[in-house]
Design an enzyme around this catalytic site. Sequence first.
Site, PDB file in Angstrom:
ATOM      1  N   PHE A 308     -27.596 -22.645  69.772  1.00 53.60           N
ATOM      2  CA  PHE A 308     -27.503 -23.664  68.725  1.00 53.60           C
ATOM      3  C   PHE A 308     -26.830 -23.108  67.489  1.00 53.60           C
ATOM      4  CE2 PHE A 308     -31.128 -24.922  71.224  1.00 53.60           C
ATOM      5  CZ  PHE A 308     -31.011 -26.295  71.288  1.00 53.60           C
ATOM      6  N   ASP A 309     -26.065 -23.956  66.848  1.00 56.33           N
ATOM      7  CA  ASP A 309     -25.640 -23.665  65.496  1.00 56.33           C
ATOM      8  C   ASP A 309     -26.840 -24.065  64.626  1.00 56.33           C
ATOM      9  OD1 ASP A 309     -24.079 -23.563  63.057  1.00 56.33           O
ATOM     10  OD2 ASP A 309     -24.115 -25.749  63.172  1.00 56.33           O
TER      11      ASP A 309
END
Lengths: 633, 69
Positions: A308-309
């Site tokens: 995930f960012d």
Amino acid sequence: MNINTKTRNILTLVSGGLLLAALAVYLLTPGSLAQDIILIVAAILAGVPIAIKAFQALRMKAFSIDLLVTIAVVGAMIIGEYTEAAVVSFLFLFGHYLEGRTLQRTRASLKSLMDMAPLEATILKNGERITIPAEEVQIGDHVIVQPGGRIPVDGKVITGQSLINQAAITGESVPVNKTKGDQVFSSTVSDNGYLEILAEKVGDDTTFAKIIELVEEAQETKAKTQKFMERFAAYYTPGIIILSVIVGLITLNVHLALTFLVIACPGALVISVPVSIVAGIGNGAKNGILIKGGDKMENLAKVNTLVFDKTGTLTKGKPEVTDIKAYGISADELLQLTAEVEVTSEHHLGKTIVKKAEEKELKLVHNPSDVEIMKGHGLRAMLNGQQIYVGNKSGAEKLGIAIDIEANEYMLQQQKNGNTSVFITRDKEVIGIISIADQVREEAPATMDQLRKTGINDLMMLTGDNELVAQKVAHQLGIDKVYAELLPEDKVSKVTELKTSGRNVAMIGDGINDAPAIATADVGIAMGGTGTDVTMETADIILMSDKLDKLPYAIKLAKATIRNMKQNTYFSLITVALLLVGVLTDKIHLASGMLIHEISVILVIVNAVRLVRFPKYQLRFKLLDFKTKTRKE
Amino acid sequence: MKTIRIQLETLTCPSCINKIEGVLNKQTGVDEAKVMFNSSKVKITYNEEETNPEEISAIIEKLGYPVLS
């Protein structure tokens, strides 16, 4: 000459009726001339449309399945097998009719989406309201939408306010409140208010039109399994034809040779994979998940590591001021002075501070001069004759500003709680620290739990933010690994590294700044595709609603689709094998061969239709599911 | 180069794809023809100096697939 669908359906029905009549005659007086005549008529009625198709293809030098069936039917007539001829041609036509009907069901999701397309638009022209077809609206037109009306363009609200159901775009049916200045999308429905909209994107350029186009193209992209099946069919059909000729020449058994021709049709083989994919992609599109093809679907089902960012993906992406600590002046004075400097800044932390000052209705009176941006640190400016610095600790140290123990302790405490600390100094003296944090999305914790249940082994996070803030978010969500303080190119190399270590990596980001990493991952997933074309192009999968909780659904759907595809593949391969064995052992003849063939095609389609209803009606055949069985749970 | 999409009557047999694509790709002026089986459309990129949509539609009709639009 073309025979349209309607005529063909009538011919099918009539020849089916004649078959029944022939059966009745047979029961009364077996082997009568009347029976043969009825059968011949039935065979001709049903055979003619097939023969025409075959002839048309032949004229354009194209080979077709219709040709095989035509040869088989004509051959059967010549050797006097009228029953076989009539049954085969009837079944072939009837099978096509049923396939058409059931195929429509697998395509139903997309169809229902397309039905949401707006047809008409009411625009204001010279003060008058006129209604025109939706595709004729021009950019810049003022479009009027009544309560309950469908918005015909992408644009901005000029006047009015309404709750808008954006299900056509996001798959989310909870209405969203839109008012002056807000972006609205074509094909969404205004629930209760009157709206005037300035058209910005019309016709084929609207987000909705792009979604439809994207889904249509995606349904054609071939899965790996599909390519295999098509190669198999490409050898299978000519192989069986050659076999039929050889068998015919050796045994001089014309009947057996013709049977081979009928079972040479690759029907279920070729259709088994695409029907599952189409149903799966359609289901996704209806739920606001765009999956750009069968191959992407296969990759998504295999993912075991999610990366995930942080900002904008796990967090709301809207930082808020959480605490203000002032030394020697009041908190409001500090905020006001900082905002006066930051008013010129484009940095998101700066904007957050300015926003906070506006919320507190502080008046910004002084204008900064000699503004100097210190990249990676903050900015410096002259304000009211005093030198002001706003930025991080390292920037302050670089300027030779002493930070006392008290301020340092406070900063560490704030960072531990997941805040970013902004130092404000005046004439080389620390006058305050403003803490800013980006809140975690409400749905994020539950989503992480669900993801683990869908078989994701590792959840990771990449961020450009500092270690402490990153750790805090990771801890809140139960994320396994965190890589902080990364530049965009570091994110790319991290993803590459994970890939080479043998993981199947999906990268989830909110678009533009993560685009390189999204493109690098095995599966690139973008959130909130309603805004940018860049996102639409780079990502393999787009979650149209700006919400994380669609992610587990997308993965489950991909797994179900691949499972369905496998069931179909095995089923059609087994059917082919059984048909071959049946024909060789003289158990299956012309008519029964065609019957089994058509039934197998329809079963494959019906199996795929279950996906349209996903998550309901799903089967799990443990035996067929090698992948999930061998993987450690 | 221009691109058009031609809507056909619902396609039911996957073997039609190869038939239509094969024939169209052989025509002069047609750069690329792609059958979108699931939406029953044909997407054609063509050179407008060598052929036109009417001609392309006529070929598809001749193959036995009624063109809707």
